[in-house]
Design a protein around this motif. Structure first.
Motif, PDB file in Angstrom:
ATOM      1  N   VAL A   1     -46.234  25.238  81.293  1.00  0.00           N
ATOM      2  CA  VAL A   1     -47.972  23.675  80.247  1.00  0.00           C
ATOM      3  C   VAL A   1     -49.205  24.387  80.102  1.00  0.00           C
ATOM      4  N   ASP A   2     -48.665  23.770  79.102  1.00  0.00           N
ATOM      5  CA  ASP A   2     -49.949  24.387  78.231  1.00  0.00           C
ATOM      6  C   ASP A   2     -51.190  23.827  78.742  1.00  0.00           C
ATOM      7  N   ASN A   3     -51.936  24.135  79.910  1.00  0.00           N
ATOM      8  CA  ASN A   3     -52.768  23.754  80.813  1.00  0.00           C
ATOM      9  C   ASN A   3     -54.211  23.173  79.138  1.00  0.00           C
ATOM     10  N   SER A   4     -54.211  23.809  77.988  1.00  0.00           N
ATOM     11  CA  SER A   4     -55.311  23.620  77.387  1.00  0.00           C
ATOM     12  C   SER A   4     -54.930  22.178  76.684  1.00  0.00           C
ATOM     13  N   ASN A   5     -53.987  21.249  76.172  1.00  0.00           N
ATOM     14  CA  ASN A   5     -53.767  20.029  75.523  1.00  0.00           C
ATOM     15  C   ASN A   5     -52.675  19.732  76.240  1.00  0.00           C
ATOM     16  N   GLY A   6     -51.879  19.899  77.801  1.00  0.00           N
ATOM     17  CA  GLY A   6     -51.198  19.440  78.387  1.00  0.00           C
ATOM     18  C   GLY A   6     -49.759  19.151  77.787  1.00  0.00           C
ATOM     19  N   GLU A   7     -49.532  20.091  76.494  1.00  0.00           N
ATOM     20  CA  GLU A   7     -48.311  19.721  76.504  1.00  0.00           C
ATOM     21  C   GLU A   7     -46.876  20.961  77.177  1.00  0.00           C
ATOM     22  N   VAL A   8     -46.016  20.439  77.581  1.00  0.00           N
ATOM     23  CA  VAL A   8     -45.021  21.019  77.942  1.00  0.00           C
ATOM     24  C   VAL A   8     -43.930  21.783  77.364  1.00  0.00           C
ATOM     25  N   HIS A   9     -43.876  22.876  78.129  1.00  0.00           N
ATOM     26  CA  HIS A   9     -42.876  23.778  76.924  1.00  0.00           C
ATOM     27  C   HIS A   9     -41.731  24.462  77.904  1.00  0.00           C
ATOM     28  N   THR A  56     -53.985  30.676  76.676  1.00  0.00           N
ATOM     29  CA  THR A  56     -53.083  31.617  77.842  1.00  0.00           C
ATOM     30  C   THR A  56     -53.553  30.468  78.968  1.00  0.00           C
ATOM     31  N   ASN A  57     -53.701  29.882  78.799  1.00  0.00           N
ATOM     32  CA  ASN A  57     -54.165  28.830  80.323  1.00  0.00           C
ATOM     33  C   ASN A  57     -53.243  27.974  80.341  1.00  0.00           C
ATOM     34  N   ILE A  58     -52.127  28.428  80.858  1.00  0.00           N
ATOM     35  CA  ILE A  58     -50.728  28.040  81.379  1.00  0.00           C
ATOM     36  C   ILE A  58     -50.177  28.089  83.343  1.00  0.00           C
ATOM     37  N   SER A  59     -48.963  26.666  83.332  1.00  0.00           N
ATOM     38  CA  SER A  59     -49.468  26.495  84.758  1.00  0.00           C
ATOM     39  C   SER A  59     -47.483  27.209  83.950  1.00  0.00           C
ATOM     40  N   ILE A  60     -46.992  27.139  85.917  1.00  0.00           N
ATOM     41  CA  ILE A  60     -45.405  27.734  85.118  1.00  0.00           C
ATOM     42  C   ILE A  60     -44.904  27.233  86.661  1.00  0.00           C
ATOM     43  N   TYR A  61     -43.490  26.145  86.323  1.00  0.00           N
ATOM     44  CA  TYR A  61     -42.921  25.958  87.248  1.00  0.00           C
ATOM     45  C   TYR A  61     -41.720  25.729  87.073  1.00  0.00           C
ATOM     46  N   PHE A  62     -40.562  26.352  88.274  1.00  0.00           N
ATOM     47  CA  PHE A  62     -39.148  26.193  88.286  1.00  0.00           C
ATOM     48  C   PHE A  62     -38.720  24.720  88.826  1.00  0.00           C
ATOM     49  N   ASP A  63     -37.471  24.060  88.079  1.00  0.00           N
ATOM     50  CA  ASP A  63     -36.613  23.826  89.033  1.00  0.00           C
ATOM     51  C   ASP A  63     -35.440  24.032  88.701  1.00  0.00           C
ATOM     52  N   ILE A  64     -35.108  24.557  89.814  1.00  0.00           N
ATOM     53  CA  ILE A  64     -33.425  25.378  89.902  1.00  0.00           C
ATOM     54  C   ILE A  64     -33.108  24.388  91.461  1.00  0.00           C
ATOM     55  N   TRP A  65     -31.338  24.052  90.610  1.00  0.00           N
ATOM     56  CA  TRP A  65     -30.687  23.469  90.744  1.00  0.00           C
ATOM     57  C   TRP A  65     -29.258  24.468  91.906  1.00  0.00           C
ATOM     58  N   CYS A  66     -28.703  24.280  93.170  1.00  0.00           N
ATOM     59  CA  CYS A  66     -27.938  25.357  93.164  1.00  0.00           C
ATOM     60  C   CYS A  66     -27.207  24.627  94.662  1.00  0.00           C
ATOM     61  N   SER A  67     -25.852  24.566  94.504  1.00  0.00           N
ATOM     62  CA  SER A  67     -24.821  23.976  95.556  1.00  0.00           C
ATOM     63  C   SER A  67     -24.649  25.534  96.802  1.00  0.00           C
ATOM     64  N   MET A  68     -24.804  24.921  98.100  1.00  0.00           N
ATOM     65  CA  MET A  68     -24.807  25.977  98.948  1.00  0.00           C
ATOM     66  C   MET A  68     -23.208  25.516  99.338  1.00  0.00           C
ATOM     67  N   ASN A  69     -22.588  26.673  99.129  1.00  0.00           N
ATOM     68  CA  ASN A  69     -20.759  26.629 100.269  1.00  0.00           C
ATOM     69  C   ASN A  69     -20.530  24.985 100.216  1.00  0.00           C
ATOM     70  N   GLY A  70     -20.118  24.518  99.201  1.00  0.00           N
ATOM     71  CA  GLY A  70     -20.171  23.494  98.619  1.00  0.00           C
ATOM     72  C   GLY A  70     -20.279  22.548  99.027  1.00  0.00           C
ATOM     73  N   ARG A  71     -21.764  22.336  99.325  1.00  0.00           N
ATOM     74  CA  ARG A  71     -22.827  21.482  99.688  1.00  0.00           C
ATOM     75  C   ARG A  71     -22.730  20.818  98.052  1.00  0.00           C
ATOM     76  N   PHE A  72     -23.944  19.594  98.076  1.00  0.00           N
ATOM     77  CA  PHE A  72     -24.119  18.718  96.986  1.00  0.00           C
ATOM     78  C   PHE A  72     -25.137  20.164  96.015  1.00  0.00           C
ATOM     79  N   GLN A  73     -25.229  19.311  95.005  1.00  0.00           N
ATOM     80  CA  GLN A  73     -26.144  20.506  94.399  1.00  0.00           C
ATOM     81  C   GLN A  73     -27.427  20.090  95.035  1.00  0.00           C
ATOM     82  N   GLN A  74     -28.765  20.829  94.949  1.00  0.00           N
ATOM     83  CA  GLN A  74     -29.759  20.442  95.212  1.00  0.00           C
ATOM     84  C   GLN A  74     -30.936  21.210  94.593  1.00  0.00           C
ATOM     85  N   ARG A  75     -32.512  21.280  95.113  1.00  0.00           N
ATOM     86  CA  ARG A  75     -33.126  21.834  94.539  1.00  0.00           C
ATOM     87  C   ARG A  75     -33.192  22.557  95.177  1.00  0.00           C
ATOM     88  N   VAL A  76     -34.439  23.998  94.398  1.00  0.00           N
ATOM     89  CA  VAL A  76     -33.902  25.149  95.359  1.00  0.00           C
ATOM     90  C   VAL A  76     -35.769  25.371  95.378  1.00  0.00           C
TER      91      VAL A  76
END
Length: 267
Positions: A1-9, A56-76
């Motif tokens: 996220v570009d914190n100067s203008n709020g745009e998401v990349h 360069t005033n940025i924020s970094i977010y991770f949205d990662i999904w994974c299934s552990m041993n046949g379980r539901f897909q869920q966020r890490v």
């Protein structure tokens, strides 16, 4: 996220690494976020006009999904946490690393049964099981390669909203909802308990490309006239992979970060 203008990349997850171990280890995710920040700052310093960022005033977010041993897909990891400001220590619990949704383990035998049922519909049918935490929203795009897509709520309460509609819908356990291909929708888990749901769909691309088998199944496959030619081609392919890895090592020495060859060529 570009914190100067709020745009998401959005960034290719493999822009600066060929591996995905960081998706399941909080310490690696924290280090990779710092690596991304350093590379973005370097690129911006070299040529700010070519950068999609305004600063360069940025924020970094991770949205990662994974299934552990046949379980539901869920966020890490918690997608609301800026990893550049997140705390991490080998001696403390990582608060932004989300726990395994063990409260849904009782449904695991049911998942296997439902998977077998859906797979029995057709050679082109499939199913995905998803679980999410209260207060979080899944933004999901249904590819045009899929058809007959249905959302079914298994547990919990969710609010469904499509980008093509102004109205949102409240769905509870047992409710099903047909989805249109080529559209983005948003599913927010509401209440104090996690939600779980499934998508069933047909692969339209596989259906369209399917051709009837007219050959005699008892007919023995013909052996190639020159079996050594296949071996030679495999050796050439392996040799190319070897050269590719060697080139990546050279790039690592030059740029002090593992950069895959295809990424360098694309840039």
């Amino acid at each position: 996220v570009d914190n100067s203008n709020g745009e998401v990349h959005y960034l290719d997850p493999y822009a600066f690494t060929e591996y995905d171990r960081w998706t399941k280890h909080a310490d690696m995710a924290y280090q990779y976020a710092k690596c991304i920040e350093a590379n973005i700052r370097d690129d911006y310093a070299r040529n700010p006009q070519a950068s999609p960022l305004s600063s360069t005033n940025i924020s970094i977010y991770f949205d990662i999904w994974c299934s552990m041993n046949g379980r539901f897909q869920q966020r890490v990891y918690d997608p609301r946490v800026d990893l550049l400001k997140a705390e991490w220590s080998p001696f403390k619990h990582t608060s932004w690393s989300l726990p395994l949704l063990n409260e849904l383990n009782y449904m695991r035998p049911k998942l296997k049964t439902m998977t077998d049922e859906v797979m029995a519909w057709s050679n082109y049918s499939d199913v995905i099981f998803v679980a999410d935490f209260p207060g979080l929203t899944l933004d999901n795009y249904i590819s045009t390669d899929l058809t007959n897509v249905t959302l079914t709520i298994l547990a919990g309460n969710v609010r469904y909203k499509s980008d093509d509609e102004d109205e949102s819908y409240f769905l509870t356990a047992g409710k099903s909802f047909g989805l249109q291909s080529g559209e983005t929708h948003h599913i927010t888990t509401i209440g104090l308990k996690p939600s779980s749901y499934l998508y069933t769909f047909m692969n339209k691309t596989m259906i369209d490309s399917a051709t009837p088998v007219t050959e005699n199944i008892n007919q023995k496959p013909k052996k190639p006239l020159l079996p050594l030619w296949d071996e030679f081609r495999n050796r050439i392919k392996n040799y190319k992979e070897f050269l590719k890895h060697m080139a990546n090592c050279v790039l690592y020495l030059l740029y002090d970060v593992p950069i895959p060859m295809e990424v360098r060529e694309r840039n």
